[in-house]
Design an enzyme around this catalytic site. Structure first.
Site, short mmCIF file in Angstrom:
data_model
loop_
_atom_site.label_atom_id
_atom_site.label_comp_id
_atom_site.label_asym_id
_atom_site.label_seq_id
_atom_site.Cartn_x
_atom_site.Cartn_y
_atom_site.Cartn_z
N ALA A 77 0.84 -1.19 0.00
CA ALA A 77 0.00 0.00 0.00
C ALA A 77 0.88 1.25 0.00
O ALA A 77 1.88 1.31 0.70
CB ALA A 77 -0.90 -0.01 1.24
N CYS A 78 0.48 2.23 -0.78
CA CYS A 78 1.21 3.51 -0.84
C CYS A 78 1.13 4.19 0.52
O CYS A 78 0.05 4.33 1.11
CB CYS A 78 0.58 4.41 -1.89
SG CYS A 78 1.13 6.13 -1.76
N ILE A 79 2.26 4.67 0.99
CA ILE A 79 2.29 5.25 2.35
C ILE A 79 1.49 6.55 2.46
O ILE A 79 0.75 6.73 3.43
CB ILE A 79 3.74 5.44 2.85
CG1 ILE A 79 3.74 5.90 4.31
CG2 ILE A 79 4.52 6.41 1.98
CD1 ILE A 79 5.07 5.75 4.99
N SER A 82 -2.13 5.74 2.37
CA SER A 82 -2.50 5.01 3.58
C SER A 82 -2.67 5.94 4.77
O SER A 82 -3.60 5.80 5.56
CB SER A 82 -1.44 3.96 3.92
OG SER A 82 -1.41 2.94 2.95
#
Lengths: 119, 97, 123, 97, 123, 119
Positions: A77-79, A82
């Protein structure tokens, strides 16, 4: 063939997660390598382990977890996406991780295909 | 290049936008709610027929079945998820979300 | 694809700004990818052309504006910006309404560029 | 009854669907991406003009400003969030999502 | 509104099933509200008419089907089901394609019913 | 006037949360009572306290929390929708709760208006 998947919507609300999963499953069955599923936009909500769907429904998070465990698919997941949406390390399903958009760039570069699913 | 379309053309302009950018010979695959486009007898029959003069058109069979669509525009081929993967083997992908 | 290290990657912006986050998060992705020295381009199609509209003032809706970030793309060596002519025209917009210098092209021209890409990502 | 429309008519059929169900006199309020509908000189100018013959049309000013829309179709009124609330005081609400 | 305990509540289904969850979660809401003895109605407009299409078999996409639940609405005393005629026609559908008995109406008729509601919820 | 709000999309991804908040704020400023904000579909993700947006951006969850504290607005997420999407008691923002669709019905009945925001 090596395949990266970009998934841009959350589970249940849109069919995107289901189609991405069925596509990945079919690709693996045909002998291809599914390198990674990268989650962006609301897609990051695919990996919360707090999801608790009805017993007669599919468990989308658990399904990604199993795909990762059985077939070595990275589920990332993209930080930044997220953080906005409250996806944090303490609630991640097993086999998933949080990373930066640079990783997506690597995925786009190192695979033969990047296939996007979303709304 | 394989173009996928996942939206119903009745509510959303995605299909018509995609068609403007298609190159001759590029395959088009309807998935998810996009498959309503190729149901026989609907308002888009003429547009689908026009595209098929230069481009092969596919629809994802599990999505058709889920929606109870059994009559398709003539000339539309169906594929399952493995058929989708086969199209991706042959082409780079352009997913029109 | 092993024979070359440079991939042709096109980002396609198709949503209006502010109503959804797709354009903003798309721009964030473009800025990161720009550091990887690939062959990047950005196409503005449909409501995506609104992202470049001059005069956006987002104070009233309480959302951070980002239109000016498009003006910074040049500094990241993202110079291939294509705008679909038909999308501008049906919206009553001209090049003068846009914040940055772009190449306004017909759909067929953008379609040919698309067809030559290794990766296309819609936002 | 107050009808709100929050989608751009260029990508989505919501506005045109709503217009089919409007009763004469019902106010229409464009919000969020819906406000692009009333930008002067676009493809929908004729449709907006036709609706205004029987229905008052409003657009939410903070959404117009956020999108840089300064020229509106003639006859469209603007309201801020308090003006939106005032319309809701006078009418039941039908939000066309 | 204090002068009456019965509210007129209309649910408007506008999305196709399966591609998004709106129709399914809309149906869940309708079933709960049915227990509250209000004056409920359901309108199927645009892609919402597809929710009632016969022959939906969702096994292949791995999503639980719910079309048959519409057939149970009658048992919950939700009997006012209105389908927009124009939406059916442009989709090449007729009443025979639908799972349940509905009242097929013109847009103006449904519009008049809408205007008489206390609450309208789109799904 | 007493107002109920139904919010059907998550924060950040769609403007719905922002418009609903601005509308509620304006109604309160005009002397109306905003009785409740009911969260449905992806709307339930408005109330995760794990959300951590950039410092120069609005914090949508904190904003709902403050509206609840200052003005007594009930902020309620549908339980079935929450379970699917991993919204659980342990991650709720202060002032919010999880409840059933019966509560939404009560909100629709007891208020003069129900105003919906979504995608």
């Amino acid at each position: 063939m090596n395949i990266g998947i970009l998934l841009k919507e959350g589970p249940y609300n849109h069919q995107a997660s289901d189609t991405a999963y069925k596509f990945a499953e079919a690709a693996i069955a045909m002998g291809h390598k599914v390198d990674a599923v990268f989650l962006y936009n609301d897609g990051v909500t695919n990996v919360t382990k707090l999801s608790d769907p009805p017993q007669d429904d599919r468990n989308i998070g658990a399904r990604w977890s199993e795909l990762s465990r059985k077939h070595g698919v990275e589920v990332l997941a993209c930080i930044a996406a997220s953080k906005r949406r409250g996806i944090a390390d303490e609630i991640l399903i097993e086999g998933s991780g949080i990373t930066g958009l640079g990783t997506l760039t690597d995925i786009a570069i190192r695979n033969d295909r990047l296939v996007t699913f979303g709304d | 290049m394989l173009h996928t379309i996942n939206k119903s053309p009745f509510e959303n302009g995605t299909m018509e936008t995609c068609f403007r950018f298609l190159q001759p010979g590029d395959p088009v695959l309807f998935i998810e709610d996009g498959v309503y486009a190729v149901q026989a007898g609907n308002r888009f029959a003429e547009k689908i027929r026009a595209v098929m003069e230069s481009n092969p058109v596919y629809a994802l069979s599990p999505d058709l079945e889920a929606r109870g669509i059994d009559r398709l525009d003539e000339g539309v081929s169906t594929v399952d998820y493995q058929g989708f993967v086969s199209l991706v083997e042959k082409h780079q992908v352009n997913s029109w979300l | 694809m092993g024979d070359t290290n440079i991939r042709k990657i096109m980002h396609v912006l198709r949503h209006a700004p502010h109503g959804t986050i797709y354009t903003y998060e798309g721009l964030e992705m473009i800025l990161i990818m720009a550091a990887y020295e690939q062959d990047l381009s950005v196409a503005f199609i449909g409501d995506g052309v609104y992202a470049l509209k001059k005069g956006q003032e987002t104070g009233g809706i309480g959302i951070k504006g980002f239109a000016k970030t498009f003006m910074a793309l040049d500094g990241y060596d993202v110079e291939k910006l294509y705008v679909d002519r038909a999308s501008l025209e049906e919206r009553g917009l001209t090049e003068e309404d846009l914040l940055v210098d772009v190449e306004v092209m017909d759909s067929s021209g953008i379609g040919r560029l698309m067809a030559a890409q290794d990766v296309v990502i819609h936002h």
